[in-house]
Design a protein around this motif. Structure first.
Motif, PDB file in Angstrom:
ATOM      1  N   LEU A  34       0.846  -1.192   0.000  1.00 43.99           N
ATOM      2  CA  LEU A  34       0.000   0.000   0.000  1.00 43.99           C
ATOM      3  C   LEU A  34       0.881   1.241   0.000  1.00 43.99           C
ATOM      4  O   LEU A  34       1.695   1.439   0.895  1.00 43.99           O
ATOM      5  CB  LEU A  34      -0.922   0.005   1.219  1.00 43.99           C
ATOM      6  CG  LEU A  34      -1.782   1.266   1.403  1.00 43.99           C
ATOM      7  CD1 LEU A  34      -2.751   1.437   0.245  1.00 43.99           C
ATOM      8  CD2 LEU A  34      -2.535   1.209   2.730  1.00 43.99           C
ATOM      9  N   HIS A  53      -3.103   3.112  -3.539  1.00 38.30           N
ATOM     10  CA  HIS A  53      -4.263   3.407  -2.696  1.00 38.30           C
ATOM     11  C   HIS A  53      -5.534   3.397  -3.541  1.00 38.30           C
ATOM     12  O   HIS A  53      -5.616   4.057  -4.574  1.00 38.30           O
ATOM     13  CB  HIS A  53      -4.084   4.772  -2.024  1.00 38.30           C
ATOM     14  CG  HIS A  53      -5.173   5.124  -1.070  1.00 38.30           C
ATOM     15  ND1 HIS A  53      -6.247   5.912  -1.417  1.00 38.30           N
ATOM     16  CD2 HIS A  53      -5.376   4.766   0.224  1.00 38.30           C
ATOM     17  CE1 HIS A  53      -7.051   6.051  -0.376  1.00 38.30           C
ATOM     18  NE2 HIS A  53      -6.548   5.360   0.631  1.00 38.30           N
ATOM     19  N   ALA A  71      -6.756  -0.815   2.162  1.00 34.01           N
ATOM     20  CA  ALA A  71      -6.994   0.396   1.384  1.00 34.01           C
ATOM     21  C   ALA A  71      -6.659   0.234  -0.094  1.00 34.01           C
ATOM     22  O   ALA A  71      -6.803   1.183  -0.869  1.00 34.01           O
ATOM     23  CB  ALA A  71      -6.207   1.565   1.972  1.00 34.01           C
ATOM     24  N   GLU A 129     -10.097  -1.605   4.907  1.00 30.20           N
ATOM     25  CA  GLU A 129      -9.477  -0.288   5.109  1.00 30.20           C
ATOM     26  C   GLU A 129      -9.616   0.224   6.545  1.00 30.20           C
ATOM     27  O   GLU A 129      -8.691   0.825   7.088  1.00 30.20           O
ATOM     28  CB  GLU A 129     -10.081   0.722   4.126  1.00 30.20           C
ATOM     29  CG  GLU A 129      -9.363   2.056   4.139  1.00 30.20           C
ATOM     30  CD  GLU A 129      -9.744   2.940   2.954  1.00 30.20           C
ATOM     31  OE1 GLU A 129      -9.130   3.998   2.798  1.00 30.20           O
ATOM     32  OE2 GLU A 129     -10.654   2.556   2.186  1.00 30.20           O
TER      33      GLU A 129
END
Length: 329
Positions: free
Chosen positions: A207, A212, A236, A261
């Motif tokens: 990430l 993202h 995420a 997330e």
């Protein structure tokens, strides 16, 4: 060296203690996460050990330095929850566990695929109730299907090898292609093409700002109708609300998540007697073609032992060259 171990469950304590015994390390275990609310617990400690959902932001790092902490030992591969620039500025060394057991997470991704495809989660409950009807449990053969793997590091590579074993056509996307995977018959293609051709897409990338919400309404539009999305990496990477929208319109036919997330508010805890204050997450759980597990992809005996051994080694030898590849800051 005195170490404050945060986000520590009984299984973490057992494995860490077994490797730290008879060493120069004195570990104190806290079940709570490291954050601004718990920073006072680090007083008189030399180092902290953290996990995936500890909030090690710049402000926390500054206070760690003020308390005399000189080392952060992560018990995970990912480090998106740590401000590495702040750590470097404060002179705090940060270590992680880059290779704890890639096959653990890769095999869990396959477990999600098999569960969603053959609907074993639904079949289990039917049989328990004496219902042996097969209507609604129809699956498909994995052999011959096109599987897209985004990110072919250690975990992604292990996943690709498994899917090749099923007889799948494996497409890959990574900034740094693996010749070993190419030699095994995997094909690297542009990301847009992977979206268009894949029946199943599994996420195995870190990430960062470029990944993202990688799975969002725009990327989903490029995929096949009924695509299967699997995420065992970081929550995420998937825009949860836009994934739900695509479940409603049939663009996503199957969704398997081991990460979420907003998981730091709920995962790793027993929430069975609580009302989960997350309407998006609660709505996601109502879909029959969604399977969510609580960040257990890494959770095998082999992985726990390797995490503990590497964490202890990082703390004991953090000034030696043999741990250099594990140092992030």
């Amino acid at each position: 060296m005195k170490i404050a171990v945060f986000s520590c469950k009984p299984y973490d304590k057992r494995t860490l203690a077994s490797y730290a015994d008879n060493t120069a390390l004195s570990m104190t275990y806290f079940e709570s996460r490291l954050s601004m609310e718990t920073i006072s617990l680090v007083k008189d400690f030399d180092a902290v050990s953290c996990f995936v959902n500890d909030d090690v932001n710049a402000e926390v790092i500054h206070l760690l330095k003020q308390q005399g902490v000189h080392t952060i030992a992560l018990r995970c591969a990912g480090f998106n929850n740590v401000d590495l620039d702040a750590a470097k500025a404060e002179g705090i060394k940060v270590f992680h566990v880059p290779d704890y057991s890639p096959t653990s997470v890769a095999e869990h991704a396959v477990a999600l695929i098999m569960t969603l495809n053959r609907k074993t989660h639904r079949a289990y409950h039917r049989v328990k109730e004496g219902n042996f009807a097969l209507e609604g449990l129809l699956g498909f053969n994995l052999e011959g299907k096109t599987v897209g793997c985004i990110g072919t590091g250690r975990i992604g590579a292990a996943f690709c090898r498994i899917m090749k074993g099923f007889g799948c056509h494996v497409l890959c996307y990574d900034l740094y292609p693996s010749q070993a995977l190419i030699d095994q018959g995997c094909q690297y293609i542009p990301l847009e093409e992977l979206y268009q051709k894949s029946d199943i897409i599994s996420l195995h990338c870190p990430l960062n700002t470029s990944t993202h919400h990688l799975i969002n309404k725009d990327s989903l539009k490029k995929m096949k109708d009924g695509v299967m999305i699997i995420n065992t990496s970081r929550g995420a990477l998937v825009h949860a609300q836009e994934a739900i929208d695509s479940l409603y319109n049939g663009k996503i036919g199957y969704l398997g998540l081991d990460v979420y997330e907003q998981e730091n508010k709920i995962f790793f805890e027993d929430m069975s007697s609580h009302i989960i204050q997350d309407s998006v997450f609660q709505l996601m759980l109502t879909f029959p073609n969604v399977v969510v597990t609580g960040h257990q992809g890494y959770f095998t005996i082999e992985a726990l032992n390797h995490i503990a051994a590497t964490t202890v080694d990082n703390l004991l030898h953090h000034q030696h060259e043999d741990s250099g590849s594990r140092q992030l800051a």
